[in-house]
Design a protein around this motif. Structure first.
Motif, short mmCIF file in Angstrom:
data_model
loop_
_atom_site.label_atom_id
_atom_site.label_comp_id
_atom_site.label_asym_id
_atom_site.label_seq_id
_atom_site.Cartn_x
_atom_site.Cartn_y
_atom_site.Cartn_z
N ARG A 5 0.51 -1.55 -0.29
CA ARG A 5 -0.22 0.16 -0.03
C ARG A 5 0.74 0.77 -0.20
O ARG A 5 1.33 1.78 0.92
CB ARG A 5 -0.66 0.09 0.90
CG ARG A 5 -1.42 -1.24 1.17
CD ARG A 5 -2.85 -0.12 2.13
NE ARG A 5 -3.73 -1.28 2.32
CZ ARG A 5 -4.83 -1.86 3.01
NH1 ARG A 5 -4.87 -1.08 3.83
NH2 ARG A 5 -5.35 -2.90 3.52
N GLU A 7 -0.11 4.12 -1.53
CA GLU A 7 -1.21 5.60 -1.95
C GLU A 7 -1.65 6.71 -0.97
O GLU A 7 -1.13 5.44 0.24
CB GLU A 7 -2.10 4.99 -2.43
CG GLU A 7 -3.59 4.09 -1.31
CD GLU A 7 -3.87 2.54 -1.46
OE1 GLU A 7 -2.26 2.34 -2.24
OE2 GLU A 7 -3.91 2.08 -0.64
N TYR A 9 -4.43 8.00 1.05
CA TYR A 9 -5.33 7.15 1.33
C TYR A 9 -6.33 6.39 1.03
O TYR A 9 -5.57 5.92 -0.47
CB TYR A 9 -5.85 8.25 1.95
CG TYR A 9 -6.97 9.06 1.08
CD1 TYR A 9 -8.48 8.63 0.37
CD2 TYR A 9 -6.37 9.89 -0.47
CE1 TYR A 9 -9.25 8.68 -0.87
CE2 TYR A 9 -7.32 10.43 -1.50
CZ TYR A 9 -8.37 9.56 -2.13
OH TYR A 9 -9.34 10.00 -3.20
N ARG A 10 -6.83 5.51 1.79
CA ARG A 10 -7.86 4.51 1.92
C ARG A 10 -8.88 4.19 2.18
O ARG A 10 -8.39 4.43 3.86
CB ARG A 10 -6.85 3.15 1.51
CG ARG A 10 -7.90 1.81 1.37
CD ARG A 10 -7.08 0.70 1.75
NE ARG A 10 -5.34 0.58 0.72
CZ ARG A 10 -6.61 -0.05 -0.65
NH1 ARG A 10 -7.46 -0.49 -1.16
NH2 ARG A 10 -5.54 -0.10 -1.88
N THR A 12 -11.80 3.08 4.22
CA THR A 12 -12.55 1.75 4.78
C THR A 12 -14.33 1.59 4.65
O THR A 12 -14.11 2.51 6.16
CB THR A 12 -11.50 0.68 5.29
OG1 THR A 12 -10.06 0.53 5.51
CG2 THR A 12 -12.68 -1.02 5.88
N ASP A 42 -12.71 -1.85 0.44
CA ASP A 42 -11.84 0.04 0.72
C ASP A 42 -12.45 0.18 -0.67
O ASP A 42 -12.00 -0.83 -1.21
CB ASP A 42 -11.34 -0.83 1.43
CG ASP A 42 -9.74 -1.14 1.11
OD1 ASP A 42 -9.88 -1.73 0.27
OD2 ASP A 42 -9.25 -1.65 2.11
N SER A 44 -9.29 3.49 -2.47
CA SER A 44 -8.59 4.54 -3.18
C SER A 44 -8.36 4.76 -4.62
O SER A 44 -9.00 4.03 -5.08
CB SER A 44 -7.33 4.66 -2.44
OG SER A 44 -6.51 3.71 -3.01
N CYS A 48 -9.08 -1.32 -4.79
CA CYS A 48 -9.83 -1.56 -4.29
C CYS A 48 -9.92 -2.72 -3.36
O CYS A 48 -8.59 -3.47 -4.50
CB CYS A 48 -11.56 -1.31 -4.82
SG CYS A 48 -11.56 -2.43 -6.28
N LYS A 99 -5.78 -3.76 -8.44
CA LYS A 99 -5.12 -2.35 -8.58
C LYS A 99 -5.42 -1.93 -9.78
O LYS A 99 -5.10 -2.87 -11.09
CB LYS A 99 -3.51 -2.54 -8.78
CG LYS A 99 -2.25 -1.38 -8.93
CD LYS A 99 -0.81 -1.54 -8.39
CE LYS A 99 -0.53 -0.21 -9.15
NZ LYS A 99 1.45 -0.91 -9.46
#
Length: 120
Positions: A5, A7, A9-10, A12, A42, A44, A48, A99
């Motif tokens: 991970r 990125e 932000y993600r 949830t 979740d 982003s 996901c 992705k």
């Protein structure tokens, strides 16, 4: 299978969001499977995590077309991405990390919809 991970932000979801997906590619081959139901755990702009009863074998790269809507008054988003990892969840469910490609338009749509979702 990778699990990474990187990125910014993600998000949830407290209650997973219903989604549907089809397998559109395995390895170098393009295919079109039947639509399967799942839940988005979740999200982003880069990808996901979805959960489904479907057990997808990952000997080769598998590409999914995921369609979801964060609520009734939100835009429907369709994104194609590659499965990065798979985990068994409970007795019957599987989770997949998907992705998305570096499509700036898709990232912007996801970001805008997530902002609206958080503000409601």
């Amino acid at each position: 299978m990778k699990y990474k991970r990187d990125e910014s932000y993600r998000f949830t979801f407290s209650h997973p969001i219903p989604c549907s997906f089809t397998i559109v590619g395995i390895g170098d081959q393009t295919i079109q499977s039947k639509a399967a139901k799942g839940e988005m755990v979740d999200l982003s702009p880069q990808g996901c995590r979805i959960q489904s009863l479907l057990d997808i074998h990952l000997e080769k790269e598998v590409r999914l077309q995921v369609t979801f809507q964060l609520g009734e008054d939100f835009a429907e988003i369709t994104a194609v991405g590659a499965i990065q990892w798979k985990k068994k969840k409970g007795l019957t469910d599987y989770q997949y990390g998907v992705k998305f490609p570096g499509d700036a338009g898709l990232k912007e749509r996801i970001t805008d919809e997530l902002k609206k979702y958080v503000k409601r």
